[in-house]
Write an enzyme that holds these catalytic residues in place. Structure first.
Site, PDB file in Angstrom:
ATOM      1  CB  SER A 117      -0.885   0.003   1.242  1.00 62.31           C
ATOM      2  OG  SER A 117      -1.554   1.234   1.371  1.00 62.31           O
ATOM      3  CE1 TYR A 140      -4.447  -1.928   5.014  1.00 58.05           C
ATOM      4  CE2 TYR A 140      -3.522   0.240   4.586  1.00 58.05           C
ATOM      5  CZ  TYR A 140      -4.035  -0.953   4.130  1.00 58.05           C
ATOM      6  OH  TYR A 140      -4.122  -1.176   2.766  1.00 58.05           O
ATOM      7  CE  LYS A 179     -12.088  -0.981   1.142  1.00 58.57           C
ATOM      8  NZ  LYS A 179     -10.874  -0.619   0.376  1.00 58.57           N
TER       9      LYS A 179
HETATM   10  N1  LIG Z   1      -8.611  -0.029  -2.000  1.00 56.34           N
HETATM   11  C1  LIG Z   1      -7.497   0.670  -1.901  1.00 56.34           C
HETATM   12  O1  LIG Z   1      -7.481   1.905  -2.133  1.00 56.34           O
HETATM   13  C2  LIG Z   1      -6.213   0.005  -1.476  1.00 56.34           C
HETATM   14  C3  LIG Z   1      -5.058   0.808  -1.357  1.00 56.34           C
HETATM   15  C4  LIG Z   1      -3.868   0.192  -0.968  1.00 56.34           C
HETATM   16  C5  LIG Z   1      -3.823  -1.165  -0.715  1.00 56.34           C
HETATM   17  N2  LIG Z   1      -4.958  -1.913  -0.812  1.00 56.34           N
HETATM   18  C6  LIG Z   1      -4.852  -3.353  -0.525  1.00 56.34           C
HETATM   19  O2  LIG Z   1      -5.491  -4.085  -1.571  1.00 56.34           O
HETATM   20  C7  LIG Z   1      -6.078  -5.275  -1.025  1.00 56.34           C
HETATM   21  C8  LIG Z   1      -7.547  -5.334  -1.381  1.00 56.34           C
HETATM   22  O3  LIG Z   1      -8.203  -4.227  -0.763  1.00 56.34           O
HETATM   23  P1  LIG Z   1      -9.708  -3.852  -1.081  1.00 56.34           P
HETATM   24  O4  LIG Z   1      -9.788  -2.395  -1.260  1.00 56.34           O
HETATM   25  O5  LIG Z   1     -10.225  -4.750  -2.142  1.00 56.34           O
HETATM   26  O6  LIG Z   1     -10.391  -4.153   0.321  1.00 56.34           O
HETATM   27  P2  LIG Z   1     -11.546  -5.186   0.757  1.00 56.34           P
HETATM   28  O7  LIG Z   1     -11.746  -4.976   2.207  1.00 56.34           O
HETATM   29  O8  LIG Z   1     -12.714  -5.000  -0.133  1.00 56.34           O
HETATM   30  O9  LIG Z   1     -10.896  -6.589   0.446  1.00 56.34           O
HETATM   31  C9  LIG Z   1     -10.152  -7.347   1.363  1.00 56.34           C
HETATM   32  C10 LIG Z   1     -10.730  -8.750   1.371  1.00 56.34           C
HETATM   33  O10 LIG Z   1      -9.929  -9.575   2.183  1.00 56.34           O
HETATM   34  C11 LIG Z   1     -10.766 -10.363   3.034  1.00 56.34           C
HETATM   35  N3  LIG Z   1      -9.930 -10.676   4.207  1.00 56.34           N
HETATM   36  C12 LIG Z   1      -9.381  -9.822   5.098  1.00 56.34           C
HETATM   37  N4  LIG Z   1      -8.556 -10.469   5.945  1.00 56.34           N
HETATM   38  C13 LIG Z   1      -8.614 -11.785   5.594  1.00 56.34           C
HETATM   39  C14 LIG Z   1      -7.953 -12.950   6.063  1.00 56.34           C
HETATM   40  N5  LIG Z   1      -7.075 -12.911   7.073  1.00 56.34           N
HETATM   41  N6  LIG Z   1      -8.252 -14.137   5.490  1.00 56.34           N
HETATM   42  C15 LIG Z   1      -9.134 -14.201   4.437  1.00 56.34           C
HETATM   43  N7  LIG Z   1      -9.754 -13.116   3.932  1.00 56.34           N
HETATM   44  C16 LIG Z   1      -9.488 -11.925   4.492  1.00 56.34           C
HETATM   45  C17 LIG Z   1     -11.959  -9.477   3.301  1.00 56.34           C
HETATM   46  O11 LIG Z   1     -13.109 -10.201   3.714  1.00 56.34           O
HETATM   47  C18 LIG Z   1     -12.140  -8.805   1.942  1.00 56.34           C
HETATM   48  O12 LIG Z   1     -12.955  -9.563   1.109  1.00 56.34           O
HETATM   49  C19 LIG Z   1      -5.811  -5.232   0.478  1.00 56.34           C
HETATM   50  O13 LIG Z   1      -4.656  -5.991   0.744  1.00 56.34           O
HETATM   51  C20 LIG Z   1      -5.566  -3.760   0.738  1.00 56.34           C
HETATM   52  O14 LIG Z   1      -4.781  -3.555   1.889  1.00 56.34           O
HETATM   53  C21 LIG Z   1      -6.148  -1.357  -1.189  1.00 56.34           C
END
Ligand SMILES: NC(=O)c1ccc[n+]([C@@H]2O[C@H](COP(=O)([O-])OP(=O)(O)OC[C@H]3O[C@@H](n4cnc5c(N)ncnc54)[C@H](O)[C@@H]3O)[C@@H](O)[C@H]2O)c1
Length: 310
Positions: A117, A140, A179
């Site tokens: 991230s 985080y 979310k």
């Molecule tokens: N959306 C953004 O702007 C952004 C920015 C930087 C990084 N990220 C990273 O991208 C990835 C996806 O993020 P997103 O925006 O789709 O968020 P999200 O919350 O929609 O997706 C995360 C998913 O992981 C699942 N999850 C969480 N912990 C878990 C575990 N221990 N075991 C199994 N499932 C688990 C959740 O139920 C969810 O479906 C994440 O790693 C997040 O940190 C996202």
């Protein structure tokens, strides 16, 4: 591509990735692991693969996948609410999931692409390159720095194994509604403005972030498999936009003229500026964002309005 594992596949980026994988490789067997702590089954409408409901950190991966191997692993599972300050939960669940996955995948050295991230950079003042020092401002972000450290360690142990980290910036687009308060600012402002309300943003709206459309993020995530070696890449749009510009873009797409309603930012750890230097991803992954802010907002608003009327 015959078989792919996607952790966090019921989440925002994960579901978009899974559906694109299915589209590109219709005969591939796609397995999602997600414990639904923030994801939602409705994101996977039309998915034809397998779904294992489990915390990655607690799944006995070698037992569960005893009979088969994967061509690629995309690890996106993570707690994604940056306002969750439970240190034990954030670090244990995010880091242990990755450690378990790497321990297991080291057996076959299956290529791994994982989500890091832009939060790892913290309060930087200028454009962020991959060499910019980590400065996590919340737990985080700290957990994501640990993922990058672990990836580096495993790469040292297994130099031929490809483990690619992607530092996503502010991602927005279809399938993020689940979310809630952790969804993108663009989605939250759309909801207010589509309901005829003035958009609430932090005073004075000149905070700038690198907003990147999820379709570009999915393209970059798939392209990461082409990385020449284990690396970390910034994945943003390569430009920053102010919150005032977002409001202007939404007004244009919605045909409204709603003025911002400013309020004081309550978060001391807030990143007031992010902008990705994406030259490394451009060069090595041939990453070429197709959606600037205007185009991304228009595409997204079209999708949101169709969803609302269906
Ligand atoms: N959306 C953004 O702007 C952004 C920015 C930087 C990084 N990220 C990273 O991208 C990835 C996806 O993020 P997103 O925006 O789709 O968020 P999200 O919350 O929609 O997706 C995360 C998913 O992981 C699942 N999850 C969480 N912990 C878990 C575990 N221990 N075991 C199994 N499932 C688990 C959740 O139920 C969810 O479906 C994440 O790693 C997040 O940190 C996202």
């Amino acid at each position: 591509m015959r078989s792919v594992l996607v952790t966090g596949g019921a989440g925002f980026i994960g579901a978009n990735l899974v559906l694109e994988l299915q589209n590109r490789y219709p005969d591939a067997w796609i397995v999602v692991v997600d414990d639904f702590r923030s994801g939602h089954f409705s994101n996977l409408e039309g998915f034809r693969g397998d779904c294992i409901a489990s915390n990655v950190a607690e799944l006995r991966l070698s037992e569960r996948f005893r009979d088969g191997t994967f061509d690629a692993i995309f690890h996106l599972a993570s707690i994604t609410d940056t306002t969750d300050h439970d240190q034990l939960r954030q670090v244990r669940d995010n880091v242990e999931s990755f450690r378990m996955l790497l321990n297991w995948a080291s057996r076959d050295q299956t290529p791994v692409v994982y989500a890091s991230s832009a939060a790892t950079y913290g309060k930087a003042q200028s454009v962020m390159t991959e060499a910019t020092d980590a400065s996590p401002q919340n737990v985080y972000a700290f957990s994501k720095v640990q993922l990058d450290n672990l990836a580096r360690y495993y790469h040292q142990q297994h130099p031929a194994w490809k483990i690619v980290g992607l530092r996503y910036f502010n991602v927005y687009g279809p399938r993020e509604a689940h979310k809630g308060h952790a969804s993108s600012m663009i989605f939250q402002l759309f909801q207010q403005m589509a309901a005829g309300k003035r958009p609430r943003i932090f005073t004075d709206g000149e905070q700038r972030r690198d907003f990147v459309y999820v379709k570009d993020v999915v393209a970059a995530t798939l392209a990461a498999l082409m990385a020449p070696d284990s690396r970390i890449y910034n994945i943003g749009s390569g430009a920053s936009a102010s919150f005032n510009q977002i409001v202007a873009g939404l007004n244009k797409a919605l045909g409204t003229q709603l003025e911002p309603d400013y309020f004081e930012n309550p978060y001391p750890f807030y990143q007031n500026f992010t902008e990705a230097d994406i030259s490394l991803a451009r060069k090595e992954l041939e990453y070429q964002p197709a959606f600037d802010l205007d185009r991304g907002i228009h595409d997204y608003v079209d999708w949101l309005q169709k969803e609302r009327s269906s």
